[in-house]
Design a protein around this motif. Structure first.
Motif, PDB file in Angstrom:
ATOM      1  N   GLU A  16      57.835  43.605  42.132  1.00  0.00           N
ATOM      2  CA  GLU A  16      55.972  43.003  42.819  1.00  0.00           C
ATOM      3  C   GLU A  16      55.500  42.717  40.682  1.00  0.00           C
ATOM      4  O   GLU A  16      55.175  41.606  42.022  1.00  0.00           O
ATOM      5  CB  GLU A  16      55.638  44.699  41.991  1.00  0.00           C
ATOM      6  CG  GLU A  16      53.912  44.784  42.749  1.00  0.00           C
ATOM      7  CD  GLU A  16      54.040  44.477  44.151  1.00  0.00           C
ATOM      8  OE1 GLU A  16      53.237  43.838  44.369  1.00  0.00           O
ATOM      9  OE2 GLU A  16      55.229  44.447  44.669  1.00  0.00           O
ATOM     10  N   LYS A  34      50.082  32.335  41.473  1.00  0.00           N
ATOM     11  CA  LYS A  34      51.224  33.657  40.833  1.00  0.00           C
ATOM     12  C   LYS A  34      50.628  34.264  40.253  1.00  0.00           C
ATOM     13  O   LYS A  34      50.224  35.840  39.893  1.00  0.00           O
ATOM     14  CB  LYS A  34      52.423  33.554  41.386  1.00  0.00           C
ATOM     15  CG  LYS A  34      52.821  33.376  42.991  1.00  0.00           C
ATOM     16  CD  LYS A  34      52.997  34.574  44.083  1.00  0.00           C
ATOM     17  CE  LYS A  34      53.055  34.362  45.165  1.00  0.00           C
ATOM     18  NZ  LYS A  34      52.821  35.231  46.452  1.00  0.00           N
ATOM     19  N   ILE A  44      47.739  34.114  38.546  1.00  0.00           N
ATOM     20  CA  ILE A  44      47.085  34.806  38.272  1.00  0.00           C
ATOM     21  C   ILE A  44      46.451  36.071  39.471  1.00  0.00           C
ATOM     22  O   ILE A  44      45.843  36.703  39.279  1.00  0.00           O
ATOM     23  CB  ILE A  44      46.056  33.497  39.359  1.00  0.00           C
ATOM     24  CG1 ILE A  44      45.170  32.450  38.557  1.00  0.00           C
ATOM     25  CG2 ILE A  44      44.052  33.974  39.933  1.00  0.00           C
ATOM     26  CD1 ILE A  44      44.238  31.347  38.584  1.00  0.00           C
ATOM     27  N   ARG A  45      46.919  35.928  41.137  1.00  0.00           N
ATOM     28  CA  ARG A  45      47.133  37.219  41.406  1.00  0.00           C
ATOM     29  C   ARG A  45      48.295  38.019  41.177  1.00  0.00           C
ATOM     30  O   ARG A  45      47.540  39.053  41.165  1.00  0.00           O
ATOM     31  CB  ARG A  45      48.094  36.592  42.794  1.00  0.00           C
ATOM     32  CG  ARG A  45      48.522  37.919  43.411  1.00  0.00           C
ATOM     33  CD  ARG A  45      47.289  38.050  44.785  1.00  0.00           C
ATOM     34  NE  ARG A  45      48.033  39.770  45.607  1.00  0.00           N
ATOM     35  CZ  ARG A  45      48.768  39.725  45.848  1.00  0.00           C
ATOM     36  NH1 ARG A  45      49.626  38.090  46.462  1.00  0.00           N
ATOM     37  NH2 ARG A  45      48.991  41.108  46.859  1.00  0.00           N
ATOM     38  N   LYS A  52      45.464  39.681  38.780  1.00  0.00           N
ATOM     39  CA  LYS A  52      44.330  40.395  39.446  1.00  0.00           C
ATOM     40  C   LYS A  52      44.641  41.955  38.892  1.00  0.00           C
ATOM     41  O   LYS A  52      44.058  42.121  39.174  1.00  0.00           O
ATOM     42  CB  LYS A  52      43.745  39.354  40.378  1.00  0.00           C
ATOM     43  CG  LYS A  52      43.190  38.619  40.243  1.00  0.00           C
ATOM     44  CD  LYS A  52      41.405  38.847  39.175  1.00  0.00           C
ATOM     45  CE  LYS A  52      40.737  37.572  38.569  1.00  0.00           C
ATOM     46  NZ  LYS A  52      39.923  38.024  37.484  1.00  0.00           N
TER      47      LYS A  52
END
Lengths: 136, 154
Positions: free
Chosen positions: B88, B101, B103-104, B107
């Motif tokens: 993950e 990625k 940033i994702r 978040k």
């Protein structure tokens, strides 16, 4: 240019086809915004149609499924900061990649809701293009 | 009657011993990670400490295995969590992620920590030091959000 303009619809317009069965006064506010819109997300007509027929039923304010409403609300995307939008688009792409949506249960019950390979590919290309635009 | 109990206990012991030699292998540990988050970016030392103590056991290659990692079948569950955690988000591979990625993931970190989903309850039970106070939670969430904005500008 004209074609491009008419092909780009804003997220709020997504209610268009899916609310056909609702009475007129219950319809959400619909609006069609063109490419000049300040929104950082735009929906080419074919993408709009896929989302409208296969995703919007659960991911809209009218949905009765609280989980899906919380996970994604298409109409919220247009007002989002680029950075939030980027994260959501990446998640959408991942969900498409893993074939998680529409959920198996829905597809079992309503086989026509399944995303075809072409539709999945189209949505993914669109999500990637949106992300690239945002990340520039 | 007594004999039956004895046999049952004995066979349980035998099964337990056998379990120690089967099952999944322990995920590898690597200490030299040039692409690690800490090597790629300058992270506030308080945040770095927190990440190391509350996240890195499952979300990096630098896992510190506890004693019960040697005891099957508990260890199987542990290995599973670590595999899943690394898949993950693996801070040791941070540098290999693209802008989107990163940033994702940041978040996601903010969301999971804010909602109290991470660190896992299981982990906190055995690692009380990983239990986040409200302040620590806020610090991590704020860090993840502001680091995401920083990445966005790059």
């Amino acid at each position: 240019m004209k074609n491009k303009l008419t092909a780009l619809l804003c997220a709020a317009g997504l209610g268009l086809a899916s609310t056909g069965s609702l009475k007129a006064q219950e319809k959400p506010q619909l609006k069609v915004v063109f490419a000049e819109s300040e929104s950082q997300i735009s929906y080419p007509l074919d993408v709009f149609n896929i989302i409208d027929s296969k995703c919007y039923g659960c991911h809209s304010p009218q949905s009765r499924n609280e989980d899906s409403k919380e996970a994604l609300q298409w109409i919220d995307l247009q007002d989002m900061e680029a950075i939030e939008l980027l994260a959501i688009m990446d998640e959408i792409e991942e969900v498409l990649e893993e074939g998680k949506m529409p959920p198996e249960k829905i597809v079992e019950k309503y086989p026509h809701m399944k995303l075809t390979e072409e539709e999945t590919a189209r949505l993914k290309t669109w999500a990637e293009a949106t992300m690239n635009g945002l990340a520039e | 009657m007594k004999k039956v109990v004895l046999y049952v206990l004995l066979s349980l012991v035998v099964v337990f011993v056998i379990l120690q030699f089967v099952g999944p292998t322990r995920p590898e540990v690597r200490t030299d990670n040039p692409k690690d988050l800490m090597a790629m970016a300058s992270i506030d030392s308080k945040v770095a400490d927190l990440l190391k103590s509350a996240c890195y056991d499952c979300h990096s290659m630098e896992t510190n295995y506890p004693w019960y990692a040697n005891v099957a079948p508990v260890s199987w569950r542990l290995f599973d969590h670590i595999e899943e955690g690394r898949e993950e988000l693996n801070f040791s591979e941070w540098g290999t992620l693209g802008k989107v990625k990163k940033i994702r993931k940041l978040k996601d970190v903010a969301e999971e920590v804010e909602e109290g989903k991470m660190p896992l309850d299981d982990y906190v039970t055995w690692h009380p030091e990983a239990k986040l106070s409200e302040d620590q939670k806020n610090m991590l969430v704020e860090w993840a959000n502001s680091f995401a904005r920083e990445v966005m500008k790059q």
